[in-house]
Design a protein around this motif. Structure first.
Motif, mmCIF file in Angstrom:
data_model
loop_
_atom_site.group_PDB
_atom_site.id
_atom_site.type_symbol
_atom_site.label_atom_id
_atom_site.label_comp_id
_atom_site.label_asym_id
_atom_site.label_seq_id
_atom_site.Cartn_x
_atom_site.Cartn_y
_atom_site.Cartn_z
ATOM 1 N N HIS A 270 11.511 -0.164 11.957
ATOM 2 C CA HIS A 270 10.578 -0.102 10.823
ATOM 3 C C HIS A 270 11.169 0.691 9.649
ATOM 4 O O HIS A 270 11.180 0.221 8.515
ATOM 5 C CB HIS A 270 9.260 0.536 11.287
ATOM 6 C CG HIS A 270 8.219 0.644 10.211
ATOM 7 N ND1 HIS A 270 7.105 -0.164 10.149
ATOM 8 C CD2 HIS A 270 8.126 1.469 9.137
ATOM 9 C CE1 HIS A 270 6.388 0.147 9.079
ATOM 10 N NE2 HIS A 270 6.980 1.148 8.449
ATOM 11 N N GLU A 271 11.664 1.879 9.952
ATOM 12 C CA GLU A 271 12.186 2.717 8.867
ATOM 13 C C GLU A 271 13.615 2.320 8.477
ATOM 14 O O GLU A 271 14.019 2.532 7.336
ATOM 15 C CB GLU A 271 12.176 4.202 9.273
ATOM 16 C CG GLU A 271 10.837 4.732 9.795
ATOM 17 C CD GLU A 271 9.736 4.746 8.747
ATOM 18 O OE1 GLU A 271 10.028 4.596 7.549
ATOM 19 O OE2 GLU A 271 8.564 4.893 9.145
ATOM 20 N N HIS B 232 12.505 -0.750 6.232
ATOM 21 C CA HIS B 232 12.511 -0.192 4.869
ATOM 22 C C HIS B 232 13.912 0.034 4.291
ATOM 23 O O HIS B 232 14.149 -0.217 3.118
ATOM 24 C CB HIS B 232 11.770 1.145 4.850
ATOM 25 C CG HIS B 232 10.294 1.025 5.101
ATOM 26 N ND1 HIS B 232 9.534 0.003 4.596
ATOM 27 C CD2 HIS B 232 9.429 1.818 5.798
ATOM 28 C CE1 HIS B 232 8.275 0.165 4.976
ATOM 29 N NE2 HIS B 232 8.187 1.253 5.702
ATOM 30 N N TYR C 235 0.014 -2.368 7.063
ATOM 31 C CA TYR C 235 0.770 -2.406 8.328
ATOM 32 C C TYR C 235 0.431 -3.641 9.156
ATOM 33 O O TYR C 235 1.318 -4.415 9.506
ATOM 34 C CB TYR C 235 0.490 -1.139 9.144
ATOM 35 C CG TYR C 235 0.950 0.113 8.441
ATOM 36 C CD1 TYR C 235 2.292 0.469 8.454
ATOM 37 C CD2 TYR C 235 0.065 0.918 7.744
ATOM 38 C CE1 TYR C 235 2.733 1.603 7.798
ATOM 39 C CE2 TYR C 235 0.498 2.068 7.089
ATOM 40 C CZ TYR C 235 1.835 2.397 7.118
ATOM 41 O OH TYR C 235 2.273 3.508 6.460
ATOM 42 N N GLU D 138 5.634 -2.723 4.106
ATOM 43 C CA GLU D 138 5.152 -2.398 5.455
ATOM 44 C C GLU D 138 5.081 -3.636 6.341
ATOM 45 O O GLU D 138 5.349 -3.566 7.547
ATOM 46 C CB GLU D 138 3.774 -1.721 5.397
ATOM 47 C CG GLU D 138 3.709 -0.434 4.589
ATOM 48 C CD GLU D 138 4.618 0.678 5.100
ATOM 49 O OE1 GLU D 138 5.275 0.510 6.148
ATOM 50 O OE2 GLU D 138 4.701 1.719 4.421
HETATM 51 ZN ZN LIG Z 1 6.537 2.064 6.616
#
Ligand SMILES: [Zn+2]
Length: 430
Positions: free
Chosen positions: A245-246, A251, A386, A285
């Motif tokens: 996710h990060e 991202h 999300y 997200e």
């Molecule tokens: Zn995030």
């Protein structure tokens, strides 16, 4: 640092020198938008998620009044409608639409900072270009009944689930090694399918006293700072979730590709800033959450957990299958979190009511429910980005690629590299 700004300045000058008048106008409006975002950031410390443009664009020490910011944003919006919107280049069309919508969202955030009250749904539509469907408690009851079956035993389901999950906490002494193993796996998988520019990298920090569990702070120059919050124990499944996710393909990759394709290759200044309360966040997200499944479809995920992550965390890998059966069901309760936030923001329940709703229908433990309510206090309807974001991105990618792995990566990467709005994710959307 110096070289970067000289280089970007040169790119903009080159774009302007041989460009059509509309392009010059867009460049000027885009630059004004960046400065407006920075001006709003002086009123709202959460607003500017990333900025890596020329430092002199940061506004002076004096705050510009909200009314003045809004008046200029209205002027920018008006001038945008006068710019020619047709082009043979689909990215140019997307750019115009995107900038127009980002300015609208900025004006909404300015109005909110000035005291305007919006309902949860009004706010999410205005800021994130999407509204989450409403769900009855009965819909979650069906999932809770299935969890009763897979987590048998005496006592309340929440207590049984909490006890069950506590056996899968990553010991703090092994957290960094486990997280590094997850990042390594996510990065290697992503690099098999996505061309990333040389030099991209990130650093990881462990922090406390935050309302979120992880955060990517994009620094520009293809670098991110990823912070992991250690206020609460971190469970085994969070290692890969956070790393994807990060980091990869979430991202970090999203920001790197925007910088590469839109800022450096195209010279479009507006992508050097990322206002958190804007449609960009649903894409950010949504792709970061769906990216976990793009990188590791269920069978691959189980193999990775069994062979790499659980051993790194010192956990018994024989429990992996059952753990993910349970977590797959719990994931279906995620919209209960939106319901709690909606009712809380709309004043139907108070903080204690929101905490109770999260425990009852979302299976949040007391400490996690309290952290979640704190998140909603800070970020409000952002919560839809999300799960609704993930579902919208999943439908977009599925419609284009079906189950074909390389087509999925191609559709996903194209989305990460383009200025597409949430309303443009729908089938037939623009
Ligand atoms: Zn995030």
């Amino acid at each position: 640092m110096r070289m970067r700004h000289v280089w970007i300045g040169a790119a903009f000058a080159a774009a302007g020198a041989c460009a059509e008048p509309e392009t010059n106008q867009m460049q000027a409006l885009a630059e004004r938008y960046v400065k407006l975002v920075l001006a709003v950031g002086q009123h709202d410390t959460d607003y500017v998620d990333a900025f890596y443009g020329p430092p002199e664009w940061r506004t002076a020490a004096v705050k510009r009044p909200l009314a003045e910011i809004d008046a200029e944003a209205a002027a920018v919006a008006g001038q945008l409608t006068a710019v020619v919107q047709e082009s043979a280049d689909p990215l140019v069309v997307l750019r115009h639409r995107y900038l127009t919508r980002q300015v609208e969202a900025l004006r909404t955030r300015v109005a909110m900072l000035g005291g305007k009250r919006l309902t949860f749904d009004e706010e999410s539509r205005a800021l994130y270009d999407a509204v989450a469907a409403h769900h009855d408690a009965a819909e979650f009851e069906g999932v809770l009944a299935q969890l009763e079956q897979v987590l048998p035993g005496p006592g309340a389901l929440l207590d049984r689930y909490t006890r069950f999950r506590n056996a899968f906490v990553i010991p703090p002494a092994r957290l960094d090694a486990t997280f590094k193993a997850a990042i390594d796996a996510c990065r290697r998988r992503t690099l098999q399918h996505v061309d990333l520019p040389p030099g991209e990298s990130f650093t990881v920090e462990y922090v406390t006293d935050k309302s979120w569990s992880g955060y990517n702070w994009y620094q520009g120059q293809y670098r991110s700072l990823i912070q992991v919050n250690t206020d609460l124990p971190i469970f085994a499944d969070r290692a890969v979730d956070l790393a994807c996710h990060e980091g990869y393909p979430g991202h970090h990759v999203y920001n790197v590709l925007l910088e590469k394709t839109l800022v450096r290759d195209r010279g479009w200044p507006e992508f050097q800033v990322y206002p958190l309360f804007s449609p960009q966040s649903l894409i950010a997200e949504g792709t970061a959450n769906f990216g976990i499944e793009v990188a590791f479809p269920p069978a691959d995920r189980l193999k990775l957990e069994r062979e790499v992550i659980f051993p790194a965390a010192g956990l018994d890998p024989t429990g992996v299958g059952h753990y993910y059966t349970v977590m797959g069901l719990v994931d279906r309760l995620s919209y209960a979190g939106n319901e709690a936030a909606r009712r809380y923001i709309d004043g139907e329940i108070d903080a204690a009511g929101a905490t109770a709703w999260l425990e009852r229908y979302g299976l949040y433990s007391g400490a996690r429910a309290t952290q979640r309510v704190r998140f909603v206090d800070q970020y409000r309807s952002y919560v839809i980005n999300y799960n609704l974001g993930k579902d919208m991105v999943a439908r977009y990618v599925d419609a284009r690629a079906g189950g074909d792995t390389s087509k999925r990566w191609a559709a996903f990467t194209e989305l990460l590299s383009s200025p597409r709005l949430p309303s443009g994710l729908a089938v037939g959307g623009k």
